[in-house]
Design a protein around this motif. Structure first.
Motif, PDB file in Angstrom:
ATOM      1  N   UNK A   4       5.303  -4.381  13.680  1.00  0.00           N
ATOM      2  CA  UNK A   4       5.287  -3.219  14.564  1.00  0.00           C
ATOM      3  C   UNK A   4       4.060  -3.268  15.474  1.00  0.00           C
ATOM      4  N   UNK A   5       2.891  -3.512  14.885  1.00  0.00           N
ATOM      5  CA  UNK A   5       1.672  -3.567  15.699  1.00  0.00           C
ATOM      6  C   UNK A   5       1.745  -4.724  16.690  1.00  0.00           C
ATOM      7  N   UNK A   6       2.407  -5.809  16.319  1.00  0.00           N
ATOM      8  CA  UNK A   6       2.536  -6.941  17.230  1.00  0.00           C
ATOM      9  C   UNK A   6       3.425  -6.592  18.420  1.00  0.00           C
ATOM     10  N   UNK A   7       4.512  -5.871  18.170  1.00  0.00           N
ATOM     11  CA  UNK A   7       5.366  -5.423  19.270  1.00  0.00           C
ATOM     12  C   UNK A   7       4.595  -4.508  20.228  1.00  0.00           C
ATOM     13  N   UNK A  65      10.097 -10.707   6.678  1.00  0.00           N
ATOM     14  CA  UNK A  65       8.993 -10.748   5.729  1.00  0.00           C
ATOM     15  C   UNK A  65       8.536  -9.339   5.383  1.00  0.00           C
ATOM     16  N   UNK A  66       7.948  -9.203   4.209  1.00  0.00           N
ATOM     17  CA  UNK A  66       7.413  -7.911   3.803  1.00  0.00           C
ATOM     18  C   UNK A  66       6.199  -7.549   4.644  1.00  0.00           C
ATOM     19  N   UNK A  67       6.036  -6.265   4.922  1.00  0.00           N
ATOM     20  CA  UNK A  67       4.846  -5.830   5.647  1.00  0.00           C
ATOM     21  C   UNK A  67       4.567  -4.368   5.347  1.00  0.00           C
ATOM     22  N   UNK A  68       3.345  -3.964   5.643  1.00  0.00           N
ATOM     23  CA  UNK A  68       2.931  -2.572   5.511  1.00  0.00           C
ATOM     24  C   UNK A  68       2.491  -2.065   6.875  1.00  0.00           C
ATOM     25  N   UNK A  69       2.988  -0.906   7.260  1.00  0.00           N
ATOM     26  CA  UNK A  69       2.632  -0.315   8.547  1.00  0.00           C
ATOM     27  C   UNK A  69       2.226   1.126   8.328  1.00  0.00           C
ATOM     28  N   UNK A  70       0.974   1.454   8.615  1.00  0.00           N
ATOM     29  CA  UNK A  70       0.487   2.821   8.485  1.00  0.00           C
ATOM     30  C   UNK A  70       0.577   3.501   9.844  1.00  0.00           C
ATOM     31  N   UNK A  71       1.575   4.354  10.024  1.00  0.00           N
ATOM     32  CA  UNK A  71       1.705   5.100  11.271  1.00  0.00           C
ATOM     33  C   UNK A  71       0.635   6.186  11.302  1.00  0.00           C
TER      34      UNK A  71
END
Length: 367
Positions: free
Chosen positions: A189-192, A3-9
């Motif tokens: 990513x945040x879930x991992x 699924x599409x997602x956005x991750x702000x590192x």
């Protein structure tokens, strides 16, 4: 297909290791070319802070020790005034979440960089979230200016943290992880990160309970707290934090203990509507059932069974419900109407924690 997602590192530097505070703080201050440091520490932790800053004592321009829980606006203003008067070019916070929060309150208006050295498991040192209390209301916000430039994690600094506070503080970090599974900006990513945080905290909490002076358990807790804060910083806050912030601001309840008590109830409320998240939380905890496992863990760790044990009165349940209701996240896994919210808060007030994923009897009114 993913699924599409956005991750702000988020930017930031982490130095982790037993004994790191004795050497790394001076290096980080020098790396930022700071010559006039405002040292922020609670009064009882000032001796530790002085010892850790001895190698660069000439760079300490002033020290602020009037730290208070939930960062009252008056405290924030006093710390800002001292930073200005001292001509500070860096904020060095050594202490728990309230100390970090005070540094953030200064950075919010001054833009000064922060080097944070946590002595508890708050996790706020890796988030851009700030919070301040005025009167009986706590206000929070997100601003990149308050995100510390560097965090020095040293398990040795937590060895003397009382066991009861260690347990509550570790479960406060656990709350960040659990909430990250359904927070508004959640992503794979945040879930991992949250899942690994739960795993580390689940190992560390019983280990510290059994051997408070054991560095291994303390390191697991500190590592878990770092992961918890990192997940929370990206995913954002949800129903659990809305409730706890209202309780802290209105009644000045102890921050970590409040989170530790409320967490199993929010998990029990959301679990039926979030089966995948609940399954992964259970696996990370090493338990067959997430709700029952977390409830059993809180009992094992000696967490108070209900908010009433912290001094909250039953008559205040409606007040908290009114404070929380307008800010309930629209995408919470279960729709939260006022009767359901009141039932949840009342259950957390009365205790004990729920016993399993089907423990909905204390949350009547939910839909």
């Amino acid at each position: 297909m993913r699924e599409q997602f956005t991750y702000d590192a988020l930017p930031g530097r982490v130095v982790f290791g037993a004994g790191a505070a004795r050497t790394a703080i001076a290096d980080e201050v020098a790396r930022l070319d700071a010559t006039r440091v405002l040292l922020i520490a609670m009064e009882q932790e000032e001796p530790l802070a002085r010892k850790l800053t001895e190698p660069f004592a000439e760079r300490i321009a002033a020290t602020f020790t009037a730290v208070r829980p939930h960062v009252p606006t008056g405290v924030a203003e006093d710390a800002r005034d001292l930073a200005t008067a001292a001509g500070a070019d860096l904020l060095l916070s050594i202490g728990g979440g309230s100390t970090t929060g005070t540094a953030k309150a200064v950075a919010l208006t001054t833009g000064l960089p922060i080097v944070a050295v946590p002595t508890t498991y708050a996790g706020s040192e890796v988030t851009p979230v700030w919070g301040m209390t005025k009167g009986a209301r706590k206000t929070t916000g997100v601003d990149q200016r308050v995100l510390p430039h560097c965090v020095v994690y040293d398990p040795d600094l937590t060895l003397t943290l009382p066991v009861d506070l260690s347990m509550a503080s570790g479960l406060n970090a656990m709350a960040h992880c659990v909430e990250a599974f359904w927070a508004p900006r959640r992503n794979p990513i945040s879930t991992l990160v949250a899942e690994e945080g739960i795993r580390a905290l689940g190992r560390g909490l019983p280990a510290v309970l059994d051997e408070p002076a054991g560095v291994g358990g303390r390191a697991d807790l500190l590592y878990g707290a770092y992961l918890a804060g990192s997940a929370f910083a990206v995913a954002g806050s949800g129903l659990h934090h809305k409730i706890c912030h209202a309780l802290g601001g209105a009644f000045d309840l102890p921050h970590a203990q409040t989170h530790a008590i409320v967490l199993p109830h929010v998990l029990a409320f959301n679990a039926p509507a979030a089966p995948d998240a609940t399954r992964r939380i259970a696996q990370a905890l090493g338990r067959a059932d997430a709700v029952a496992g977390l409830a059993e863990l809180t009992r094992q760790l000696g967490i108070p069974s209900g908010l009433r044990e912290l001094g909250m009165h039953e008559s205040q349940v409606d007040e908290v419900t009114d404070l929380v209701a307008p800010g309930v996240p629209a995408d919470n896994p279960r729709r939260v109407d006022r009767p359901a919210l009141r039932a949840l808060i009342h259950a957390a007030w009365a205790g004990p924690p729920p016993h399993g994923s089907d423990a909905t009897s204390t949350h009547q009114g939910q839909t």
